[in-house]
Motif scaffolding. Structure first.
Motif, PDB file in Angstrom:
ATOM      1  N   LYS A 116       0.716  -1.181   0.122  1.00  0.00           N
ATOM      2  CA  LYS A 116       0.000  -0.036  -0.046  1.00  0.00           C
ATOM      3  C   LYS A 116       0.804   1.255   0.079  1.00  0.00           C
ATOM      4  O   LYS A 116       0.551   2.260  -0.625  1.00  0.00           O
ATOM      5  N   LYS A 117       1.943   1.290   1.128  1.00  0.00           N
ATOM      6  CA  LYS A 117       2.869   2.312   0.915  1.00  0.00           C
ATOM      7  C   LYS A 117       3.578   2.673  -0.345  1.00  0.00           C
ATOM      8  O   LYS A 117       3.506   3.643  -0.907  1.00  0.00           O
ATOM      9  N   ASP A 118       3.818   1.757  -1.122  1.00  0.00           N
ATOM     10  CA  ASP A 118       4.583   1.754  -2.178  1.00  0.00           C
ATOM     11  C   ASP A 118       3.503   2.242  -3.601  1.00  0.00           C
ATOM     12  O   ASP A 118       3.969   2.986  -4.384  1.00  0.00           O
ATOM     13  N   LEU A 119       2.469   1.739  -3.264  1.00  0.00           N
ATOM     14  CA  LEU A 119       1.533   2.177  -4.281  1.00  0.00           C
ATOM     15  C   LEU A 119       1.016   3.383  -4.220  1.00  0.00           C
ATOM     16  O   LEU A 119       1.052   4.528  -5.049  1.00  0.00           O
ATOM     17  N   PHE A 120       0.977   3.942  -3.061  1.00  0.00           N
ATOM     18  CA  PHE A 120       0.500   5.514  -2.560  1.00  0.00           C
ATOM     19  C   PHE A 120       1.843   6.225  -3.113  1.00  0.00           C
ATOM     20  O   PHE A 120       1.611   7.300  -3.782  1.00  0.00           O
ATOM     21  N   ARG A 121       3.083   5.918  -2.817  1.00  0.00           N
ATOM     22  CA  ARG A 121       4.276   6.654  -3.539  1.00  0.00           C
ATOM     23  C   ARG A 121       4.315   6.633  -5.013  1.00  0.00           C
ATOM     24  O   ARG A 121       4.742   7.765  -5.502  1.00  0.00           O
ATOM     25  N   LEU A 122       3.849   5.750  -5.593  1.00  0.00           N
ATOM     26  CA  LEU A 122       3.506   5.482  -6.920  1.00  0.00           C
ATOM     27  C   LEU A 122       2.657   6.382  -7.885  1.00  0.00           C
ATOM     28  O   LEU A 122       2.832   7.310  -8.498  1.00  0.00           O
ATOM     29  N   LYS A 123       1.558   6.462  -7.043  1.00  0.00           N
ATOM     30  CA  LYS A 123       0.573   7.540  -7.464  1.00  0.00           C
ATOM     31  C   LYS A 123       0.928   9.076  -7.408  1.00  0.00           C
ATOM     32  O   LYS A 123       0.635   9.733  -7.867  1.00  0.00           O
ATOM     33  N   LYS A 124       1.527   9.395  -5.986  1.00  0.00           N
ATOM     34  CA  LYS A 124       2.113  10.512  -5.928  1.00  0.00           C
ATOM     35  C   LYS A 124       3.116  10.990  -7.023  1.00  0.00           C
ATOM     36  O   LYS A 124       3.140  12.260  -7.666  1.00  0.00           O
ATOM     37  N   LEU A 125       4.059  10.082  -7.298  1.00  0.00           N
ATOM     38  CA  LEU A 125       4.806  10.420  -8.638  1.00  0.00           C
ATOM     39  C   LEU A 125       4.185  10.575  -9.860  1.00  0.00           C
ATOM     40  O   LEU A 125       4.562  11.619 -10.690  1.00  0.00           O
ATOM     41  N   VAL A 126       3.107  10.011 -10.230  1.00  0.00           N
ATOM     42  CA  VAL A 126       2.465   9.891 -11.179  1.00  0.00           C
ATOM     43  C   VAL A 126       1.541  11.186 -11.541  1.00  0.00           C
ATOM     44  O   VAL A 126       1.610  11.908 -12.318  1.00  0.00           O
ATOM     45  N   CYS A 127       1.148  11.788 -10.260  1.00  0.00           N
ATOM     46  CA  CYS A 127       0.469  12.903 -10.175  1.00  0.00           C
ATOM     47  C   CYS A 127       1.003  14.355 -10.355  1.00  0.00           C
ATOM     48  O   CYS A 127       0.422  15.316 -10.287  1.00  0.00           O
ATOM     49  N   HIS A 128       2.334  14.160  -9.836  1.00  0.00           N
ATOM     50  CA  HIS A 128       3.258  15.339  -9.958  1.00  0.00           C
ATOM     51  C   HIS A 128       3.924  15.555 -11.315  1.00  0.00           C
ATOM     52  O   HIS A 128       4.368  14.999 -12.115  1.00  0.00           O
TER      53      HIS A 128
END
Length: 128
Positions: A116-128
Motif C-alpha cells: 500500500k505504501k509503495d502504491l501510494f508513493r507511485l501514485k504521488k509520482l504520477v500525479c506530479h
C-alpha cells in the motif's frame, strides 16, 4: 560502526515487495545488503525487536549432513527423545544451538502495508 536504521528499514521494505517475497533471510543477508555498516549484534537486536510485527523469527536446525532439516519457533522446545529427521537424508537433527541459526520472514500484514505504501508513493509520482 554506525546504526543505520533507515538503511535496514529500506532494505526490508524492498525485500517485502519482492514477489514472491524474500523468506528465511539471516542477519548476514541484512549485513551484506547494508554493506556491513553495523555490527552483527545490532542487526540481530533490530530484527528480533520486530518479531510479531514486521517479521516472524524461526530457528532452523541442521542435520549431520548440513541440510536445513527442521524449522521451529524461536522459543520452541524440542523433545530430545523424539528428534525430527531430515526430509532429505532422514538423519536426526543435531539438537544443539551450534547446529542451528535464526531466519526471518515477513508477516503478511507487513507485506500488505508495504505494498500500500509503495502504491501510494507511485501514485504521488504520477500525479506530479
Amino acid at each position: 560502526m554506525t546504526k543505520p536504521i533507515a538503511k535496514i528499514t529500506s532494505v526490508l521494505e524492498q525485500w517485502a515487495l519482492y514477489d514472491p517475497p524474500m523468506v528465511d533471510f539471516t542477519v548476514e543477508n541484512v549485513l551484506h545488503a547494508i554493506r556491513y555498516e553495523a555490527t552483527y549484534d545490532y542487526v540481530l537486536k533490530f530484527l528480533i525487536s520486530r518479531n510479531g510485527f514486521e517479521l516472524s523469527v524461526s530457528r532452523v536446525y541442521m542435520c549431520p549432513n548440513n541440510h536445513k532439516a527442521f524449522y521451529c519457533e524461536v522459543d520452541e522446545e524440542i523433545d530430545e527423545y523424539d528428534l525430527p529427521t531430515c526430509h532429505i537424508c532422514e538423519q536426526e537433527i543435531v539438537n544443539d544451538l551450534d547446529h542451528s541459526f535464526l531466519v526471518f520472514s515477513f508477516t503478511d500484514e507487513y507485506r500488505e502495508d508495504i505494498k500500500k505504501k509503495d502504491l501510494f508513493r507511485l501514485k504521488k509520482l504520477v500525479c506530479h
